[in-house]
Design an enzyme around this catalytic site. Structure first.
Site, PDB file in Angstrom:
ATOM      1  N   LYS A 277     -10.628  -0.604  10.410  1.00 38.38           N
ATOM      2  CA  LYS A 277     -10.752  -1.779   9.545  1.00 38.38           C
ATOM      3  C   LYS A 277     -11.131  -3.019  10.355  1.00 38.38           C
ATOM      4  O   LYS A 277     -11.344  -4.088   9.797  1.00 38.38           O
ATOM      5  CB  LYS A 277      -9.438  -2.037   8.796  1.00 38.38           C
ATOM      6  CG  LYS A 277      -9.140  -0.975   7.730  1.00 38.38           C
ATOM      7  CD  LYS A 277      -7.967  -1.386   6.878  1.00 38.38           C
ATOM      8  CE  LYS A 277      -7.345  -0.243   6.120  1.00 38.38           C
ATOM      9  NZ  LYS A 277      -8.142   0.232   4.991  1.00 38.38           N
TER      10      LYS A 277
ATOM     11  N   CYS B 233      -4.731   2.460  -3.782  1.00 37.08           N
ATOM     12  CA  CYS B 233      -3.501   2.963  -3.139  1.00 37.08           C
ATOM     13  C   CYS B 233      -2.347   1.973  -3.293  1.00 37.08           C
ATOM     14  O   CYS B 233      -1.549   1.785  -2.364  1.00 37.08           O
ATOM     15  CB  CYS B 233      -3.713   3.279  -1.663  1.00 37.08           C
ATOM     16  SG  CYS B 233      -4.928   4.541  -1.389  1.00 37.08           S
TER      17      CYS B 233
ATOM     18  N   GLN C 226      -4.593  -5.299   6.791  1.00 36.66           N
ATOM     19  CA  GLN C 226      -5.559  -6.211   6.160  1.00 36.66           C
ATOM     20  C   GLN C 226      -5.549  -7.607   6.771  1.00 36.66           C
ATOM     21  O   GLN C 226      -6.327  -8.455   6.335  1.00 36.66           O
ATOM     22  CB  GLN C 226      -5.282  -6.302   4.650  1.00 36.66           C
ATOM     23  CG  GLN C 226      -5.461  -5.008   3.896  1.00 36.66           C
ATOM     24  CD  GLN C 226      -6.899  -4.480   3.881  1.00 36.66           C
ATOM     25  OE1 GLN C 226      -7.848  -5.179   4.248  1.00 36.66           O
ATOM     26  NE2 GLN C 226      -7.069  -3.238   3.469  1.00 36.66           N
TER      27      GLN C 226
ATOM     28  N   HIS D 247       0.867  -1.178   0.000  1.00 37.49           N
ATOM     29  CA  HIS D 247       0.000   0.000   0.000  1.00 37.49           C
ATOM     30  C   HIS D 247       0.907   1.232   0.000  1.00 37.49           C
ATOM     31  O   HIS D 247       2.025   1.185   0.538  1.00 37.49           O
ATOM     32  CB  HIS D 247      -0.844  -0.047   1.281  1.00 37.49           C
ATOM     33  CG  HIS D 247      -1.864   1.032   1.412  1.00 37.49           C
ATOM     34  ND1 HIS D 247      -1.558   2.290   1.865  1.00 37.49           N
ATOM     35  CD2 HIS D 247      -3.195   1.031   1.162  1.00 37.49           C
ATOM     36  CE1 HIS D 247      -2.661   3.022   1.889  1.00 37.49           C
ATOM     37  NE2 HIS D 247      -3.669   2.280   1.468  1.00 37.49           N
TER      38      HIS D 247
ATOM     39  N   ASP E  67       2.904  -4.705   8.194  1.00 34.72           N
ATOM     40  CA  ASP E  67       1.703  -3.897   8.023  1.00 34.72           C
ATOM     41  C   ASP E  67       0.513  -4.847   8.136  1.00 34.72           C
ATOM     42  O   ASP E  67       0.234  -5.619   7.215  1.00 34.72           O
ATOM     43  CB  ASP E  67       1.758  -3.215   6.644  1.00 34.72           C
ATOM     44  CG  ASP E  67       0.452  -2.528   6.270  1.00 34.72           C
ATOM     45  OD1 ASP E  67      -0.547  -2.702   6.985  1.00 34.72           O
ATOM     46  OD2 ASP E  67       0.446  -1.829   5.240  1.00 34.72           O
TER      47      ASP E  67
HETATM   48  N1  7TS Z   1      -1.769  -0.809   4.607  1.00 33.53           N
HETATM   49  C1  7TS Z   1      -2.650  -1.564   3.936  1.00 33.53           C
HETATM   50  C2  7TS Z   1      -2.255  -2.938   3.495  1.00 33.53           C
HETATM   51  C3  7TS Z   1      -3.922  -1.051   3.677  1.00 33.53           C
HETATM   52  O1  7TS Z   1      -4.806  -1.810   3.014  1.00 33.53           O
HETATM   53  C4  7TS Z   1      -4.266   0.249   4.122  1.00 33.53           C
HETATM   54  C5  7TS Z   1      -5.592   0.884   3.798  1.00 33.53           C
HETATM   55  C6  7TS Z   1      -3.306   0.975   4.831  1.00 33.53           C
HETATM   56  C7  7TS Z   1      -2.065   0.425   5.041  1.00 33.53           C
HETATM   57  C8  7TS Z   1      -3.579   2.336   5.369  1.00 33.53           C
HETATM   58  O2  7TS Z   1      -4.514   2.283   6.395  1.00 33.53           O
HETATM   59  P1  7TS Z   1      -5.065   3.622   7.061  1.00 33.53           P
HETATM   60  O3  7TS Z   1      -6.126   3.156   7.989  1.00 33.53           O
HETATM   61  O4  7TS Z   1      -3.929   4.268   7.769  1.00 33.53           O
HETATM   62  O5  7TS Z   1      -5.587   4.464   5.937  1.00 33.53           O
HETATM   63  N2  7TS Z   1      -6.236   0.329   2.702  1.00 33.53           N
HETATM   64  C9  7TS Z   1      -7.348   0.799   2.090  1.00 33.53           C
HETATM   65  C10 7TS Z   1      -7.946   0.095   1.044  1.00 33.53           C
HETATM   66  O6  7TS Z   1      -7.553  -0.964   0.606  1.00 33.53           O
HETATM   67  N3  7TS Z   1      -9.029   0.782   0.649  1.00 33.53           N
HETATM   68  O7  7TS Z   1      -9.121   1.903   1.381  1.00 33.53           O
HETATM   69  C11 7TS Z   1      -8.091   1.915   2.287  1.00 33.53           C
END
Ligand code: 7TS
Length: 403
Positions: free
Chosen positions: A224, A362, A201, A121, A198
């Site tokens: 999430k 992303c 997910q 990401h 990370d």
């Molecule tokens: N890493 C991964 C693997 C992600 O899927 C996401 C967000 C992030 C980091 C960042 O997370 P945040 O909560 O700090 O924004 N992924 C997604 C997505 O797949 N669709 O919208 C956000």
């Protein structure tokens, strides 16, 4: 497992465009919130609101107890050794930026290297690029196979005497690939290199044990995993966190301040500058208790069966192209149908009440690797059903008839 649970999520009962029951398949972007989470936060605002760690008064103590209770809940959920290894952040993105900035400052110099992968990401790419601007470090990238696995032999060859850290996603938010993090970490440790995972997910979908995994850092987002937005977690092994400088300066993270010299607070407060979102911490702890009561293994089994069913059903659609591994994958399915543009497919599915995400998710470098601009992505939770998968497939067929 879901029929009785769905009533905990009022939004799932919505009807869209006056006609279509909501089919929410965008859980990888954010999950819906159970009543229990919203009510716990409301209860704190109505009855226990005060700034934490500041006052001698009753409410401040109560709010502090809730915040530290939440930290202990996170510790237990991740099976961390100590609550001082749990840092509250705003989310995965901030957690990764904290490590890149602070670990980078403590341990990296011009010419040193970080290993990431082709399926990251943006938050696990750009954070390191910012450090590259600051220090002149190098990014080394693990390539992936055509079916979306890391090329492990290429990974091993990326190590050299300048490698300082490996930063890798546990689960791809596009492909659903579950990376072999235990092997990744063992190999890195054999080279004396720490690993940041990370977990944005993975945490919502499987049991996580940071001690068994032996990762050095682990990041995830509250929103999430059925918690509120604006809160996330960085787990870090004490031995690293102790040696890293603060990420931000301000109240709460200090012991003493004078114009000449400031001394910093103990872990984890050294990394928590300013008033934290203590109400969100309560919401997150409530969400973690909620999924823990369901059982992460049970959630995982249910979602894997649902994803297998979804892949089977989607595969019966003419012109369907599904990205990522065919087996052993998480509850994320990215696809394209014929030459229908992903945005058209997403927009038309929305008109039928079906919420999916479209675009590059992303993960632009991954799109380049796959030779595409974007995908349609359906991502599942334990509250999704086979009926909803059928509705998705019917919806796709309806959209196809329009072209
Ligand atoms: N890493 C991964 C693997 C992600 O899927 C996401 C967000 C992030 C980091 C960042 O997370 P945040 O909560 O700090 O924004 N992924 C997604 C997505 O797949 N669709 O919208 C956000």
């Amino acid at each position: 497992m879901n029929s009785e649970l769905r009533s905990d999520f009022p939004i799932l009962a919505r009807t869209l465009y006056n006609k279509y029951p909501l089919v929410y398949l965008d859980n990888a972007a954010t999950t819906q919130k159970p009543r229990q989470v919203v009510e716990a936060m409301m209860e704190e605002y109505y009855n226990a609101n005060a700034n934490v760690h500041r006052g001698v008064h009753f409410l401040s103590q109560q709010a502090t107890d809730l915040q530290e209770g939440a930290r202990e809940t996170v510790r237990r959920f991740l099976n961390a050794h100590s609550a001082s290894e749990i840092i509250f952040t705003r989310g995965t993105t901030e957690s990764i930026n904290l490590v890149a900035s602070s670990f980078g400052q403590a341990f990296m110099h011009e010419g040193d290297e970080v290993i990431i992968s082709e399926m990251e990401h943006h938050s696990n790419i750009v954070s390191w690029q910012l450090l590259r601007e600051r220090l002149g470090i190098r990014l080394r990238v693990i390539p992936i196979t055509d079916d979306g696995h890391l090329q492990m032999s290429a990974y091993e060859q990326l190590f050299n005497e300048r490698t300082r850290i490996v930063a890798l996603t546990h689960v791809s938010n596009v492909l659903g690939t579950i990376n072999p993090v235990c092997d990744i970490i063992r190999i890195a440790h054999d080279h004396g290199v720490p690993v940041l995972i990370d977990g944005a997910q993975s945490t919502p979908h499987m049991p996580i044990d940071v001690q068994a995994m032996d990762c050095d850092f682990f990041a995830f987002s509250g929103h999430k995993i059925y918690g509120p937005t604006g809160i996330g977690v960085l787990y870090g092994k004490e031995r690293w966190l102790e040696q890293m400088p603060p990420y931000m300066g301000g109240g709460e993270m200090i012991k003493t301040v004078s114009f000449d010299r400031t001394t910093f607070n103990d872990l984890p407060y050294k990394f928590e500058a300013g008033t934290p979102d203590y109400v969100a911490a309560t919401g997150l702890a409530t969400a973690l208790d909620y999924v823990a009561a369901l059982g992460m293994s049970r959630i995982s089994d249910y979602e894997h069966a649902l994803t297998t069913y979804a892949i089977q059903q989607l595969s019966t659609i003419e012109g369907m192209r599904i990205f990522g591994p065919t087996e052993e994958r998480e509850a994320v399915v990215s696809f394209l149908v014929g030459n229908i543009h992903h945005l058209d497919m997403g927009t038309l599915l929305d008109r039928l009440g079906i919420a999916v995400r479209t675009g590059h998710h992303c993960a632009e470098p991954l799109m380049h690797r796959l030779g595409i601009e974007g995908t349609v992505r359906a991502s599942f939770s334990f509250y999704n059903t086979r009926d909803e998968v059928d509705t998705l497939c019917d919806g796709i067929r309806r959209v196809m008839r329009m072209f």
